[in-house]
Design a protein around this motif. Structure first.
Motif, PDB file in Angstrom:
ATOM      1  N   PRO A  22       7.127  29.060 -34.021  1.00  0.00           N
ATOM      2  CA  PRO A  22       8.395  28.848 -33.806  1.00  0.00           C
ATOM      3  C   PRO A  22       8.829  28.224 -32.569  1.00  0.00           C
ATOM      4  O   PRO A  22       8.240  28.227 -31.627  1.00  0.00           O
ATOM      5  CB  PRO A  22       8.785  30.208 -34.250  1.00  0.00           C
ATOM      6  CG  PRO A  22       8.027  31.090 -33.764  1.00  0.00           C
ATOM      7  CD  PRO A  22       6.542  30.273 -33.833  1.00  0.00           C
ATOM      8  N   GLY A  23       9.889  27.769 -32.630  1.00  0.00           N
ATOM      9  CA  GLY A  23      10.720  27.286 -31.416  1.00  0.00           C
ATOM     10  C   GLY A  23      10.477  25.991 -30.961  1.00  0.00           C
ATOM     11  O   GLY A  23      11.044  25.467 -29.883  1.00  0.00           O
ATOM     12  N   ALA A  24       9.793  24.965 -31.940  1.00  0.00           N
ATOM     13  CA  ALA A  24       9.459  23.741 -31.207  1.00  0.00           C
ATOM     14  C   ALA A  24      10.661  22.855 -31.849  1.00  0.00           C
ATOM     15  O   ALA A  24      10.976  23.169 -32.945  1.00  0.00           O
ATOM     16  CB  ALA A  24       8.150  23.341 -31.915  1.00  0.00           C
ATOM     17  N   HIS A  25      11.341  22.268 -31.098  1.00  0.00           N
ATOM     18  CA  HIS A  25      12.382  21.162 -31.574  1.00  0.00           C
ATOM     19  C   HIS A  25      11.827  19.785 -31.234  1.00  0.00           C
ATOM     20  O   HIS A  25      11.266  19.573 -30.234  1.00  0.00           O
ATOM     21  CB  HIS A  25      13.657  21.387 -30.864  1.00  0.00           C
ATOM     22  CG  HIS A  25      14.163  22.765 -31.607  1.00  0.00           C
ATOM     23  ND1 HIS A  25      14.867  23.290 -32.620  1.00  0.00           N
ATOM     24  CD2 HIS A  25      13.960  24.097 -30.687  1.00  0.00           C
ATOM     25  CE1 HIS A  25      15.057  24.625 -32.635  1.00  0.00           C
ATOM     26  NE2 HIS A  25      14.676  24.978 -31.491  1.00  0.00           N
ATOM     27  N   PHE A  26      12.287  18.805 -31.894  1.00  0.00           N
ATOM     28  CA  PHE A  26      12.100  17.368 -31.678  1.00  0.00           C
ATOM     29  C   PHE A  26      13.169  16.569 -31.429  1.00  0.00           C
ATOM     30  O   PHE A  26      14.518  16.548 -32.061  1.00  0.00           O
ATOM     31  CB  PHE A  26      11.474  16.809 -32.854  1.00  0.00           C
ATOM     32  CG  PHE A  26      10.097  17.560 -33.274  1.00  0.00           C
ATOM     33  CD1 PHE A  26       8.888  16.926 -32.864  1.00  0.00           C
ATOM     34  CD2 PHE A  26      10.150  18.874 -34.064  1.00  0.00           C
ATOM     35  CE1 PHE A  26       7.816  17.642 -33.076  1.00  0.00           C
ATOM     36  CE2 PHE A  26       8.970  19.443 -34.476  1.00  0.00           C
ATOM     37  CZ  PHE A  26       7.620  18.832 -34.121  1.00  0.00           C
ATOM     38  N   ILE A  56      18.301   9.264 -24.404  1.00  0.00           N
ATOM     39  CA  ILE A  56      18.609   9.974 -23.123  1.00  0.00           C
ATOM     40  C   ILE A  56      19.884  11.014 -23.218  1.00  0.00           C
ATOM     41  O   ILE A  56      19.764  12.090 -22.871  1.00  0.00           O
ATOM     42  CB  ILE A  56      18.613   9.243 -21.766  1.00  0.00           C
ATOM     43  CG1 ILE A  56      17.496   8.557 -21.848  1.00  0.00           C
ATOM     44  CG2 ILE A  56      19.466   9.847 -20.699  1.00  0.00           C
ATOM     45  CD1 ILE A  56      17.637   7.431 -20.777  1.00  0.00           C
ATOM     46  N   ALA A  57      21.164  10.529 -23.742  1.00  0.00           N
ATOM     47  CA  ALA A  57      22.107  11.296 -23.925  1.00  0.00           C
ATOM     48  C   ALA A  57      22.002  12.443 -24.921  1.00  0.00           C
ATOM     49  O   ALA A  57      22.617  13.493 -24.701  1.00  0.00           O
ATOM     50  CB  ALA A  57      23.493  10.325 -24.302  1.00  0.00           C
ATOM     51  N   TYR A  58      21.203  12.098 -25.759  1.00  0.00           N
ATOM     52  CA  TYR A  58      20.815  13.159 -27.125  1.00  0.00           C
ATOM     53  C   TYR A  58      20.046  14.410 -26.353  1.00  0.00           C
ATOM     54  O   TYR A  58      20.515  15.366 -26.535  1.00  0.00           O
ATOM     55  CB  TYR A  58      19.994  12.771 -28.150  1.00  0.00           C
ATOM     56  CG  TYR A  58      19.627  13.631 -29.332  1.00  0.00           C
ATOM     57  CD1 TYR A  58      20.671  13.871 -30.066  1.00  0.00           C
ATOM     58  CD2 TYR A  58      18.371  14.491 -29.300  1.00  0.00           C
ATOM     59  CE1 TYR A  58      20.661  14.962 -31.282  1.00  0.00           C
ATOM     60  CE2 TYR A  58      18.326  15.238 -30.140  1.00  0.00           C
ATOM     61  CZ  TYR A  58      19.210  15.488 -31.182  1.00  0.00           C
ATOM     62  OH  TYR A  58      18.994  16.454 -32.281  1.00  0.00           O
ATOM     63  N   LEU A  59      19.046  13.840 -25.578  1.00  0.00           N
ATOM     64  CA  LEU A  59      18.233  15.035 -24.739  1.00  0.00           C
ATOM     65  C   LEU A  59      19.332  15.818 -23.533  1.00  0.00           C
ATOM     66  O   LEU A  59      19.173  17.069 -23.852  1.00  0.00           O
ATOM     67  CB  LEU A  59      17.171  14.594 -24.006  1.00  0.00           C
ATOM     68  CG  LEU A  59      16.303  15.570 -23.311  1.00  0.00           C
ATOM     69  CD1 LEU A  59      15.734  16.670 -24.224  1.00  0.00           C
ATOM     70  CD2 LEU A  59      15.129  14.648 -22.621  1.00  0.00           C
ATOM     71  N   GLU A  60      19.960  15.167 -22.996  1.00  0.00           N
ATOM     72  CA  GLU A  60      20.976  15.900 -22.069  1.00  0.00           C
ATOM     73  C   GLU A  60      21.977  16.896 -22.821  1.00  0.00           C
ATOM     74  O   GLU A  60      22.071  17.897 -22.269  1.00  0.00           O
ATOM     75  CB  GLU A  60      21.614  14.707 -21.387  1.00  0.00           C
ATOM     76  CG  GLU A  60      22.882  15.342 -20.438  1.00  0.00           C
ATOM     77  CD  GLU A  60      22.401  16.238 -19.028  1.00  0.00           C
ATOM     78  OE1 GLU A  60      22.979  17.338 -18.923  1.00  0.00           O
ATOM     79  OE2 GLU A  60      21.152  15.766 -18.605  1.00  0.00           O
ATOM     80  N   PRO A  73      14.553  25.482 -23.527  1.00  0.00           N
ATOM     81  CA  PRO A  73      13.058  25.463 -23.938  1.00  0.00           C
ATOM     82  C   PRO A  73      12.530  25.589 -22.482  1.00  0.00           C
ATOM     83  O   PRO A  73      12.745  25.639 -21.339  1.00  0.00           O
ATOM     84  CB  PRO A  73      12.561  24.095 -24.139  1.00  0.00           C
ATOM     85  CG  PRO A  73      13.751  23.409 -23.616  1.00  0.00           C
ATOM     86  CD  PRO A  73      15.102  23.900 -23.628  1.00  0.00           C
ATOM     87  N   ALA A  74      11.196  26.365 -22.679  1.00  0.00           N
ATOM     88  CA  ALA A  74      10.371  26.417 -21.487  1.00  0.00           C
ATOM     89  C   ALA A  74       9.752  25.079 -20.913  1.00  0.00           C
ATOM     90  O   ALA A  74       9.620  24.970 -19.790  1.00  0.00           O
ATOM     91  CB  ALA A  74       9.271  27.240 -21.867  1.00  0.00           C
ATOM     92  N   ALA A  75       9.680  24.174 -21.884  1.00  0.00           N
ATOM     93  CA  ALA A  75       9.188  22.834 -21.384  1.00  0.00           C
ATOM     94  C   ALA A  75       9.670  21.607 -22.421  1.00  0.00           C
ATOM     95  O   ALA A  75       9.786  22.047 -23.721  1.00  0.00           O
ATOM     96  CB  ALA A  75       7.771  22.898 -21.443  1.00  0.00           C
ATOM     97  N   VAL A  76       9.888  20.617 -22.159  1.00  0.00           N
ATOM     98  CA  VAL A  76       9.704  19.263 -22.651  1.00  0.00           C
ATOM     99  C   VAL A  76       8.344  18.682 -22.731  1.00  0.00           C
ATOM    100  O   VAL A  76       7.970  18.271 -21.384  1.00  0.00           O
ATOM    101  CB  VAL A  76      10.662  18.304 -22.275  1.00  0.00           C
ATOM    102  CG1 VAL A  76      10.803  16.860 -22.948  1.00  0.00           C
ATOM    103  CG2 VAL A  76      12.235  19.011 -22.365  1.00  0.00           C
ATOM    104  N   THR A 125      14.919  17.257 -17.162  1.00  0.00           N
ATOM    105  CA  THR A 125      14.250  18.711 -16.948  1.00  0.00           C
ATOM    106  C   THR A 125      14.359  19.395 -15.590  1.00  0.00           C
ATOM    107  O   THR A 125      14.602  20.288 -15.627  1.00  0.00           O
ATOM    108  CB  THR A 125      12.811  18.253 -17.199  1.00  0.00           C
ATOM    109  OG1 THR A 125      12.147  17.380 -16.264  1.00  0.00           O
ATOM    110  CG2 THR A 125      12.776  17.870 -18.609  1.00  0.00           C
ATOM    111  N   ARG A 126      14.347  18.473 -14.575  1.00  0.00           N
ATOM    112  CA  ARG A 126      14.749  19.204 -13.128  1.00  0.00           C
ATOM    113  C   ARG A 126      16.230  19.655 -13.144  1.00  0.00           C
ATOM    114  O   ARG A 126      16.125  21.101 -12.842  1.00  0.00           O
ATOM    115  CB  ARG A 126      14.644  18.261 -12.133  1.00  0.00           C
ATOM    116  CG  ARG A 126      13.032  18.058 -11.643  1.00  0.00           C
ATOM    117  CD  ARG A 126      13.167  17.465 -10.200  1.00  0.00           C
ATOM    118  NE  ARG A 126      11.716  17.123 -10.011  1.00  0.00           N
ATOM    119  CZ  ARG A 126      11.006  15.967  -9.718  1.00  0.00           C
ATOM    120  NH1 ARG A 126      11.631  14.893  -9.856  1.00  0.00           N
ATOM    121  NH2 ARG A 126       9.901  15.982  -9.295  1.00  0.00           N
TER     122      ARG A 126
END
Length: 160
Positions: free
Chosen positions: A25-29, A52-56, A69-72, A98-99
């Protein structure tokens, strides 16, 4: 990649997951920027801007419905999705985002790494000199084994 529960959980291809239950569980796309078949029906540079805007927004908005999330994890050249190279500007933006949010950036070089794109790693196409991204983690396999079943994970010392 592979077909373990962890690998399948991170794969966008629904066909491979069809008969597998209880994936991690917990994976998002997040959509991948593709100027020719833009997931936002924009195309061109607008496709990159929208992604880029969507991820931000997903990471910044506490009401997005997605916990930090722990990571992208991303492929600098999306393999199973159609051999689509990530635009350099997108890779640099993901690294910056991410930073900013304290999220690890994992670059999946399993299919594209080890000089298959003209550079040692595909992410090295993200820019020149000061623009080149430095991922937190790089996953490698396939070509690095020279025919042997081998996988390698490189990571920054500070996350050990």
């Amino acid at each position: 990649h592979g077909h373990s529960h962890g690998s399948l959980s991170l794969m966008g291809n629904l066909g491979a997951k069809e008969n597998v239950q209880n994936l991690s569980p917990g994976a998002h796309f997040v959509p991948y920027p593709y100027p020719y078949r833009c997931p936002f029906n924009l195309g061109g540079e607008a496709s990159i801007d929208a992604t880029i805007a969507y991820l931000e927004n997903v990471l910044a908005d506490v009401e997005s419905g997605i916990a930090k999330p722990a990571a992208v994890i991303l492929e600098p050249v999306q393999g199973e999705g159609g051999v689509i190279p990530a635009p350099p500007r997108f890779l640099r933006a993901v690294r910056e985002i991410t930073r900013k949010h304290g999220v690890l950036m994992i670059v999946d070089e399993i299919q594209s790494g080890w000089s298959r794109t003209g550079r040692t790693f595909a992410y090295e196409h993200s820019g020149e000199d000061g623009e080149l991204i430095v991922p937190d983690i790089i996953t490698m396999s396939k070509a690095i084994g020279g025919g042997l079943p081998m996988a390698v994970m490189m990571y920054q010392n500070d996350i050990d």
